[in-house]
Design an enzyme around this catalytic site. Structure first.
Site, PDB file in Angstrom:
ATOM      1  N   SER A   1       0.810  -1.217   0.000  1.00 33.41           N
ATOM      2  CA  SER A   1       0.000   0.000   0.000  1.00 33.41           C
ATOM      3  C   SER A   1       0.848   1.275   0.000  1.00 33.41           C
ATOM      4  CB  SER A   1      -0.883   0.013   1.254  1.00 33.41           C
ATOM      5  OG  SER A   1      -1.470   1.282   1.456  1.00 33.41           O
TER       6      SER A   1
ATOM      7  N   TYR B   1      -1.221   0.269  10.017  1.00 34.24           N
ATOM      8  CA  TYR B   1      -1.561  -0.478   8.789  1.00 34.24           C
ATOM      9  C   TYR B   1      -0.385  -0.429   7.817  1.00 34.24           C
ATOM     10  CZ  TYR B   1      -3.573  -0.818   4.086  1.00 34.24           C
ATOM     11  OH  TYR B   1      -3.808  -1.133   2.771  1.00 34.24           O
TER      12      TYR B   1
HETATM   13  N1  LIG Z   1      -8.602  -0.532  -2.168  1.00 36.08           N
HETATM   14  C1  LIG Z   1      -7.476   0.173  -2.211  1.00 36.08           C
HETATM   15  O1  LIG Z   1      -7.453   1.298  -2.739  1.00 36.08           O
HETATM   16  C2  LIG Z   1      -6.199  -0.391  -1.657  1.00 36.08           C
HETATM   17  C3  LIG Z   1      -6.093  -1.682  -1.178  1.00 36.08           C
HETATM   18  N2  LIG Z   1      -4.893  -2.160  -0.740  1.00 36.08           N
HETATM   19  C4  LIG Z   1      -4.749  -3.532  -0.244  1.00 36.08           C
HETATM   20  O2  LIG Z   1      -5.389  -4.424  -1.140  1.00 36.08           O
HETATM   21  C5  LIG Z   1      -5.974  -5.500  -0.437  1.00 36.08           C
HETATM   22  C6  LIG Z   1      -7.458  -5.587  -0.778  1.00 36.08           C
HETATM   23  O3  LIG Z   1      -8.072  -4.380  -0.379  1.00 36.08           O
HETATM   24  P1  LIG Z   1      -9.622  -4.102  -0.650  1.00 36.08           P
HETATM   25  O4  LIG Z   1     -10.124  -5.023  -1.699  1.00 36.08           O
HETATM   26  O5  LIG Z   1      -9.773  -2.651  -0.815  1.00 36.08           O
HETATM   27  O6  LIG Z   1     -10.218  -4.491   0.765  1.00 36.08           O
HETATM   28  P2  LIG Z   1     -11.620  -5.204   1.074  1.00 36.08           P
HETATM   29  O7  LIG Z   1     -11.851  -5.062   2.536  1.00 36.08           O
HETATM   30  O8  LIG Z   1     -12.663  -4.739   0.127  1.00 36.08           O
HETATM   31  O9  LIG Z   1     -11.280  -6.726   0.750  1.00 36.08           O
HETATM   32  C7  LIG Z   1     -10.464  -7.502   1.582  1.00 36.08           C
HETATM   33  C8  LIG Z   1     -11.021  -8.906   1.613  1.00 36.08           C
HETATM   34  O10 LIG Z   1     -10.154  -9.708   2.412  1.00 36.08           O
HETATM   35  C9  LIG Z   1     -10.942 -10.540   3.250  1.00 36.08           C
HETATM   36  N3  LIG Z   1     -10.164 -10.819   4.464  1.00 36.08           N
HETATM   37  C10 LIG Z   1      -9.746  -9.939   5.399  1.00 36.08           C
HETATM   38  N4  LIG Z   1      -9.059 -10.592   6.349  1.00 36.08           N
HETATM   39  C11 LIG Z   1      -9.046 -11.892   6.006  1.00 36.08           C
HETATM   40  C12 LIG Z   1      -8.501 -13.056   6.592  1.00 36.08           C
HETATM   41  N5  LIG Z   1      -7.844 -13.009   7.766  1.00 36.08           N
HETATM   42  N6  LIG Z   1      -8.643 -14.230   5.946  1.00 36.08           N
HETATM   43  C13 LIG Z   1      -9.328 -14.312   4.769  1.00 36.08           C
HETATM   44  N7  LIG Z   1      -9.886 -13.238   4.171  1.00 36.08           N
HETATM   45  C14 LIG Z   1      -9.741 -12.052   4.782  1.00 36.08           C
HETATM   46  C15 LIG Z   1     -12.210  -9.731   3.558  1.00 36.08           C
HETATM   47  O11 LIG Z   1     -13.279 -10.599   3.898  1.00 36.08           O
HETATM   48  C16 LIG Z   1     -12.414  -8.972   2.253  1.00 36.08           C
HETATM   49  O12 LIG Z   1     -13.299  -9.657   1.378  1.00 36.08           O
HETATM   50  C17 LIG Z   1      -5.721  -5.241   1.050  1.00 36.08           C
HETATM   51  O13 LIG Z   1      -4.603  -5.992   1.463  1.00 36.08           O
HETATM   52  C18 LIG Z   1      -5.420  -3.753   1.100  1.00 36.08           C
HETATM   53  O14 LIG Z   1      -4.565  -3.450   2.175  1.00 36.08           O
HETATM   54  C19 LIG Z   1      -3.770  -1.384  -0.740  1.00 36.08           C
HETATM   55  C20 LIG Z   1      -3.825  -0.089  -1.165  1.00 36.08           C
HETATM   56  C21 LIG Z   1      -5.031   0.506  -1.661  1.00 36.08           C
HETATM   57  O1  LIG Z   2      -4.089   1.222   1.472  1.00 34.74           O
HETATM   58  C1  LIG Z   2      -5.122   1.821   1.265  1.00 34.74           C
HETATM   59  O2  LIG Z   2      -5.063   3.024   0.649  1.00 34.74           O
HETATM   60  C2  LIG Z   2      -6.227   3.619   0.057  1.00 34.74           C
HETATM   61  C3  LIG Z   2      -5.910   5.099  -0.143  1.00 34.74           C
HETATM   62  O3  LIG Z   2      -5.621   5.672   1.103  1.00 34.74           O
HETATM   63  P1  LIG Z   2      -6.414   6.979   1.624  1.00 34.74           P
HETATM   64  O4  LIG Z   2      -5.878   7.216   3.002  1.00 34.74           O
HETATM   65  O5  LIG Z   2      -6.042   8.060   0.660  1.00 34.74           O
HETATM   66  O6  LIG Z   2      -7.882   6.664   1.568  1.00 34.74           O
HETATM   67  C4  LIG Z   2      -7.436   3.401   0.972  1.00 34.74           C
HETATM   68  O7  LIG Z   2      -8.599   3.964   0.379  1.00 34.74           O
HETATM   69  C5  LIG Z   2      -7.605   1.897   1.166  1.00 34.74           C
HETATM   70  O8  LIG Z   2      -8.714   1.616   1.991  1.00 34.74           O
HETATM   71  C6  LIG Z   2      -6.385   1.354   1.860  1.00 34.74           C
HETATM   72  O9  LIG Z   2      -6.461  -0.055   1.921  1.00 34.74           O
END
Ligand SMILES: NC(=O)C1=CN([C@@H]2O[C@H](COP(=O)(O)OP(=O)(O)OC[C@H]3O[C@@H](n4cnc5c(N)ncnc54)[C@H](O)[C@@H]3O)[C@@H](O)[C@H]2O)C=CC1
Ligand SMILES: O=C1O[C@H](COP(=O)(O)O)[C@@H](O)[C@H](O)[C@H]1O
Length: 256
Positions: free
Chosen positions: A109, A146
């Site tokens: 991230s 985080y």
């Molecule tokens: N959405 C974004 O803009 C960003 C996301 N990320 C990273 O990408 C990955 C996915 O993020 P999103 O899809 O946005 O989050 P999200 O919360 O929508 O999806 C995460 C999924 O992982 C599952 N999960 C969480 N803990 C778990 C566990 N212990 N075992 C099995 N499943 C588990 C949840 O049930 C959920 O479906 C995360 O690691 C997040 O840190 C990083 C930077 C930005």
């Molecule tokens: O790692 C992540 O970054 C995005 C962007 O960060 P923000 O502080 O600008 O919102 C965040 O939306 C996402 O939930 C997180 O997993």
């Protein structure tokens, strides 16, 4: 060539972007701790990534793991990131080595390097006329616990690459939003990752050859303060979207 790919955290937002673009391009096995709330055409395993036996079973016959599962909240407390993001990520890498997986793609991230955004540099660094650029060779500087957990995940990946020769790419994902860039949020516009570019980037992570890499996962935004050079060079990433082409929700510059 289609590869067999395990997608952890498949039911989340990033999983949605990846499957939305690549559902037919690879053989998918999906894993999430939450049971599916929609119909997936692929095998869906309900398991927690801290359950090493379940994770190892899920990796049988798998070429590539895309590891998304974890607590994505920048404000997540230590207990949660320690369990889900650090312990869970170590479990995933260990199982990958045990089962002969070739590559692990780790969802890191922007928050692993959030403290480069100092008071002196912001908001100028979010603007297109500023030339401050992080390129992935800098040390982590997390902006919250985080971010610490994501920096730890990158280091866990480094260890499994160096000691076990696993191919690892850590994607420091910016801000994934569907349809258009964040509105009235300069930082978010600078690190916008469109759904289309997200799918393409992870496709390149599945197909490309690499040793250990850290790349930034953003679209080709005019405003950017993350370099895309390494992702272009190593992965052949060729993003098509740019937050500057949007006026609020509307795309005002036609796509190329
Ligand atoms: N959405 C974004 O803009 C960003 C996301 N990320 C990273 O990408 C990955 C996915 O993020 P999103 O899809 O946005 O989050 P999200 O919360 O929508 O999806 C995460 C999924 O992982 C599952 N999960 C969480 N803990 C778990 C566990 N212990 N075992 C099995 N499943 C588990 C949840 O049930 C959920 O479906 C995360 O690691 C997040 O840190 C990083 C930077 C930005
Ligand atoms: O790692 C992540 O970054 C995005 C962007 O960060 P923000 O502080 O600008 O919102 C965040 O939306 C996402 O939930 C997180 O997993």
């Amino acid at each position: 060539m289609a590869q067999s790919v395990l997608l952890t955290g498949a039911a989340g937002r990033v999983g949605d972007a990846i499957l939305g673009g690549l559902a037919d391009d690879h053989e998918w096995r999906l894993l999430d701790r939450d049971p599916p709330t929609e119909d997936y055409p692929d095998e869906f395993i309900v398991a927690d990534i801290t359950d090493d036996e379940a994770v190892r079973d899920a990796m049988e016959g798998i070429d590539v793991v895309i590891h998304l599962a974890g607590d994505p909240r920048p404000e997540a407390p230590w207990k949660s990131v320690l369990n889900n993001n650090i312990d869970g990520t170590q479990t995933v890498f260990e199982a990958a080595v045990d089962t002969g997986v070739e590559k692990v793609v780790f969802a890191s991230s922007n928050h692993a390097v959030g403290s480069y955004e100092t008071d002196e540099r912001t908001p100028d660094m979010y603007r297109s006329d500023d030339d401050y650029l992080l390129d992935g060779t800098e040390l982590p500087r997390p902006s919250n616990l985080y971010g610490v957990s994501k920096a730890a995940g990158e280091t866990i990946g480094r260890y499994y690459h160096d000691e076990y020769d696993l191919s690892v790419v850590c994607v420091r994902i910016g801000n994934l939003t569907k349809g258009h860039p964040p509105i009235d949020y300069e930082r978010g516009q600078a690190m916008w990752l469109s759904y289309r570019d997200c799918a393409h980037l992870f496709d390149r992570c599945i197909r490309a050859d690499y040793d250990y890499e850290i790349v930034y996962g953003i679209s080709d935004n005019d405003r950017k303060y993350y370099s895309l050079e390494r992702a272009r060079e190593v992965l052949d990433y060729d993003p098509r979207d740019n937050s500057a082409h949007y006026d609020g929700e509307d795309q005002v510059v036609p796509e190329r």
